[in-house]
Each structure stands twice: as C-alpha cells, then as structure tokens.
Design a protein around this motif. Structure first.
Motif, mmCIF file in Angstrom:
data_model
loop_
_atom_site.group_PDB
_atom_site.id
_atom_site.type_symbol
_atom_site.label_atom_id
_atom_site.label_comp_id
_atom_site.label_asym_id
_atom_site.label_seq_id
_atom_site.Cartn_x
_atom_site.Cartn_y
_atom_site.Cartn_z
ATOM 1 N N ASN A 52 2.843 1.911 -11.484
ATOM 2 C CA ASN A 52 3.218 1.352 -12.572
ATOM 3 C C ASN A 52 2.432 0.135 -13.247
ATOM 4 O O ASN A 52 2.254 0.132 -14.101
ATOM 5 N N ARG A 53 1.849 -0.618 -12.190
ATOM 6 C CA ARG A 53 0.807 -1.498 -12.532
ATOM 7 C C ARG A 53 -0.201 -0.760 -13.076
ATOM 8 O O ARG A 53 -0.768 -1.068 -14.378
ATOM 9 N N ALA A 54 -1.037 0.361 -12.643
ATOM 10 C CA ALA A 54 -1.980 0.925 -13.300
ATOM 11 C C ALA A 54 -1.517 1.453 -14.717
ATOM 12 O O ALA A 54 -2.231 1.375 -15.836
ATOM 13 N N LEU A 55 -0.353 2.041 -14.819
ATOM 14 C CA LEU A 55 0.196 2.331 -16.182
ATOM 15 C C LEU A 55 0.272 1.383 -17.118
ATOM 16 O O LEU A 55 -0.156 1.583 -18.277
ATOM 17 N N THR A 56 0.713 0.192 -16.759
ATOM 18 C CA THR A 56 0.694 -0.915 -17.578
ATOM 19 C C THR A 56 -0.864 -1.328 -17.985
ATOM 20 O O THR A 56 -0.932 -1.654 -19.178
ATOM 21 N N ILE A 57 -1.655 -1.366 -17.150
ATOM 22 C CA ILE A 57 -2.943 -1.750 -17.513
ATOM 23 C C ILE A 57 -3.621 -0.839 -18.432
ATOM 24 O O ILE A 57 -4.197 -0.985 -19.433
ATOM 25 N N SER A 58 -3.233 0.810 -18.307
ATOM 26 C CA SER A 58 -3.549 1.791 -19.369
ATOM 27 C C SER A 58 -3.069 1.562 -20.516
ATOM 28 O O SER A 58 -3.962 1.484 -21.622
ATOM 29 N N LEU A 59 -1.641 1.269 -20.546
ATOM 30 C CA LEU A 59 -1.090 1.236 -22.017
ATOM 31 C C LEU A 59 -1.205 -0.204 -22.542
ATOM 32 O O LEU A 59 -1.215 -0.247 -23.811
ATOM 33 N N ASP A 60 -1.841 -1.239 -21.810
ATOM 34 C CA ASP A 60 -2.222 -2.435 -22.665
ATOM 35 C C ASP A 60 -3.260 -2.296 -23.357
ATOM 36 O O ASP A 60 -3.493 -2.957 -24.479
ATOM 37 N N ARG A 61 -4.337 -1.255 -23.383
ATOM 38 C CA ARG A 61 -5.508 -0.986 -24.021
ATOM 39 C C ARG A 61 -5.066 0.149 -24.934
ATOM 40 O O ARG A 61 -5.583 -0.185 -26.177
ATOM 41 N N GLN A 76 6.238 3.813 -21.783
ATOM 42 C CA GLN A 76 6.111 3.391 -20.792
ATOM 43 C C GLN A 76 7.622 3.617 -19.886
ATOM 44 O O GLN A 76 7.678 3.821 -18.570
ATOM 45 N N LEU A 77 8.700 3.390 -20.594
ATOM 46 C CA LEU A 77 9.995 3.586 -19.644
ATOM 47 C C LEU A 77 9.856 5.049 -19.130
ATOM 48 O O LEU A 77 10.143 5.355 -18.066
ATOM 49 N N SER A 78 9.719 5.897 -20.003
ATOM 50 C CA SER A 78 9.875 7.557 -19.683
ATOM 51 C C SER A 78 8.791 7.854 -18.632
ATOM 52 O O SER A 78 8.761 8.564 -17.696
ATOM 53 N N ILE A 79 7.274 7.448 -19.146
ATOM 54 C CA ILE A 79 6.353 7.582 -17.863
ATOM 55 C C ILE A 79 6.508 7.093 -16.868
ATOM 56 O O ILE A 79 6.283 7.447 -15.607
ATOM 57 N N VAL A 81 9.314 5.975 -15.538
ATOM 58 C CA VAL A 81 10.478 6.677 -14.358
ATOM 59 C C VAL A 81 10.154 7.997 -13.907
ATOM 60 O O VAL A 81 10.210 8.245 -12.732
ATOM 61 N N LEU A 82 9.193 8.760 -14.852
ATOM 62 C CA LEU A 82 8.953 10.156 -14.405
ATOM 63 C C LEU A 82 8.004 10.061 -13.222
ATOM 64 O O LEU A 82 8.141 10.741 -12.172
ATOM 65 N N VAL A 83 6.997 9.110 -13.357
ATOM 66 C CA VAL A 83 5.991 8.868 -12.213
ATOM 67 C C VAL A 83 6.577 8.285 -10.981
ATOM 68 O O VAL A 83 6.501 8.897 -9.750
ATOM 69 N N SER A 84 7.655 7.464 -11.170
ATOM 70 C CA SER A 84 8.438 6.992 -9.996
ATOM 71 C C SER A 84 9.246 8.248 -9.364
ATOM 72 O O SER A 84 9.145 8.302 -8.041
ATOM 73 N N LEU A 85 9.874 9.019 -10.302
ATOM 74 C CA LEU A 85 10.648 10.077 -9.476
ATOM 75 C C LEU A 85 9.610 11.038 -8.861
ATOM 76 O O LEU A 85 10.012 11.662 -7.916
ATOM 77 N N ILE A 86 8.662 11.219 -9.397
ATOM 78 C CA ILE A 86 7.552 12.195 -8.735
ATOM 79 C C ILE A 86 7.311 11.594 -7.336
ATOM 80 O O ILE A 86 7.332 12.449 -6.230
ATOM 81 N N ILE A 87 6.941 10.426 -7.385
ATOM 82 C CA ILE A 87 6.553 9.771 -6.134
ATOM 83 C C ILE A 87 7.733 9.812 -4.986
ATOM 84 O O ILE A 87 7.491 10.085 -3.782
ATOM 85 N N ILE A 88 8.882 9.630 -5.557
ATOM 86 C CA ILE A 88 10.181 9.558 -4.595
ATOM 87 C C ILE A 88 10.559 10.927 -4.253
ATOM 88 O O ILE A 88 10.883 11.259 -2.847
#
Length: 339
Positions: A52-61, A76-79, A81-88
């Motif tokens: 999520n930190r990497a996602l935040t940095i990418s979307l900040d740009r 960011q909410l959808s991506i 949650v999706l990334v977090s669910l994939i990891i889980i």
C-alpha cells in the motif's frame, strides 16, 4: 528512503507490538504452531503495509489528491483492498499447504475474505483521510507562500518600472520625440502605456500565455530600443505551438532586464539577446560582457524569485548556464492541463 516523524512513530509502534506478541508467546510457553501463525500474520501485515505504501507513492505521481480527489480515493481504495486480499489469500493458501494437512476450503476462504474486507475498508479509508488532510494542509501552506512570492515579484516589477529614473528617462525620450517625430512619439506613447497596462493586469494572474508575455516583451523592448538605439539587439525564434503554453507573468521581462542590468551596453559592444522556445522550454541568451563594478543588491534574487514561483507549478528546473561568452537562462513552459 526518508521517513517523516509520523511514519517513524507508526513504525516504532508496529515493531513494539510485534515484539510484544512474541515476548508474550515465549512467556506463556506457546507451542510451535502459535509462533508460526504469529510470524505469518506479521509477514502478511508487513507485505500489505509495503504494497500500500508503494501504491501511494505511485498514485501520488499519477493521481494527486488535490487535483483528482474522488478518482484518487476510489482508485486507491479498490486497488489497495484488491492487493491486500491477494496477499492474504496467497499467504493463507501457502499456510494451509505447507503447515497443515488440510487443503483450503471454499467456506474458509470466503470467511477470510469477508472478514478482511470488513477490517481493511475502514482502516484504509481512515488512512486516506489522514493523507488527504495532510496534503491539503501542505497545499494551503504552499499556496500562501506562492501568493507572497507573487506579490513580492509584482511589487518588485512595479518598483522597477515606476522607478523615478525609469519614468524620467521615458518621459524625456517622449518629450524629445514629440519635437522631432510626432508619428514616432505617438507610437512610443502607446507602447509606454501598454507596458504599464500589462504590468497592472498581471498583478491578478498567476500564469499567462506565452503569446501574451511575448506581446509585453515586444512593447517593453520597443522602449529600450528607442532609448539605447542599436546598442541592444533582440531576436526571437518562437515555435507557434508553444505560444499557447504558460509561464509566470513578467518572467521574460525580468530576465531581459537582468541582462541589461548586469552587462555593459555600448555601440562598440552591443548587447545581443536571443529568445528561443524548444523542447518545452524557452531560453533567454545574451552575450556575456559583465560590468566590472558590482551593483548594490545585484545578487541572483531575481532568478531565485523566478525559481520559487516555478516550483509551485512544475518539477521541471529553471536552468542557468554561464559560459565564458554567454549567459543563458532556460525556463519551462507550463501546460496547465497537466497541473
């Protein structure tokens, strides 16, 4: 990677909690399975945090909060949650395969995903709210600072042009022209009025079209060419498509004025100024013939002011190139659709 004070505090709390969990398990003589489970949970949480930190940095740009608020929130909410669910899910699958003899069951996977969504949605939403408020606060501070810099630049420009010497020189030239050439004196008066009109108009604008700035430079240079005759020579090579781009008002005039202020001007050594647009930049180049006597307050305050004003609109740098025979300043042209 640099961390802010809040990030350091958050990381410290997370590490303390992890250490506390393992100390508790050790103190209670917990079985090996609990250690493995705790280790897996910690690993999953760290992976989710890093992703999520990497996602935040990418979307900040790509989707800054202040210009794409709604789109950024839902993206960011959808991506996230999706990334977090994939990891889980991957972690749960690996846990079941490697540490147990039971394969993953559909009902268990559904339960884990449902619980994860219920936990992740409020946590990620709160995190977004904190991010947005922080960036909004920083933007407010930057906007206030920009307004101060703009007002300062405008006052400096007005001060320079309303300087008694400037007025006296132009009025003196106008007086002499009236007695010699009424047609030229009329043209001079019109350009003189246009210079002041544009200066006053620019006080309410943050950016102006290059076409408008070039019109102002043309009027300003007309006054200088009459005053200095052939000792100042201006040439331009402007791409037509660049005229619709923007820059802070009076930028070119300030750079031309600096060139005149810091260089000797004479019939034997005329000052040649060339303005050219190329590759998203506009450059102001003059032959270098610096004055030997340093002027009071002749530091690069004008250039620094221009750099600070540009920093509010673009990350592209203002380039200053000093060669033995020339001095060049390149300023970026701004596409307001990208701000």
């Amino acid at each position: 990677m640099k961390f802010s004070r809040s990030q350091i505090i958050q990381n410290s709390i997370a590490i303390s909690l992890v250490v506390g969990v393992f100390v508790f398990l050790y103190a209670t003589s917990a079985p090996r399975e609990l250690y493995l489970t705790a280790g897996l949970v910690v690993a999953v949480l760290l992976l989710i945090l890093l992703a999520n930190r990497a996602l935040t940095i990418s979307l900040d740009r790509k989707l800054p909060w202040l210009t794409h608020g709604n789109k950024r929130f839902y993206s960011q909410l959808s991506i996230g949650v999706l990334v977090s669910l994939i990891i889980i899910n991957l972690s749960y699958f690996l846990f079941k395969i490697t540490l147990t003899e039971d394969p993953p069951v559909g009902s268990q996977i559904a339960t884990i995903n449902a619980l994860s969504i219920l936990i992740l949605l409020p946590i990620i939403s709160i995190n977004f709210g904190i991010q947005f408020l922080k960036r909004w606060k920083n933007a407010q501070l930057a906007s206030e600072e920009f307004q101060k810099e703009s007002i300062k630049a405008e006052l400096n420009a007005l001060k320079n042009h309303l300087d008694p010497h400037f007025l006296f020189n132009n009025l003196n030239i106008l007086s002499s022209l009236i007695s010699k050439d009424q047609k030229q004196s009329q043209a001079y008066l019109e350009k003189f009025a246009e210079v002041y009109r544009i200066i006053l108009q620019s006080s309410s604008e943050e950016l102006v079209e290059l076409k408008q700035e070039l019109s102002f430079v043309s009027a300003y240079m007309y006054l200088l060419e009459i005053r200095f005759e052939d000792t100042i020579q201006l040439s331009m090579a402007i791409d037509k498509k660049d005229e619709a781009l923007y820059l802070p008002p009076l930028t070119l005039q300030m750079l031309i004025e600096n060139a005149i202020k810091h260089n000797t001007v004479s019939e034997l050594r005329p000052l040649k100024i060339h303005v050219e647009s190329q590759n998203g930049y506009i450059s102001i180049k003059n032959n270098l013939q610096e004055k030997k006597v340093e002027l009071p307050n002749s530091g690069q305050t004008g250039l620094e002011n221009i750099k600070r004003r540009y920093s509010y609109f673009t990350t592209k740098p203002v380039e200053v190139i000093k060669n033995p025979n020339s001095f060049i300043v390149r300023v970026p042209l701004i596409n307001i659709s990208e701000i």
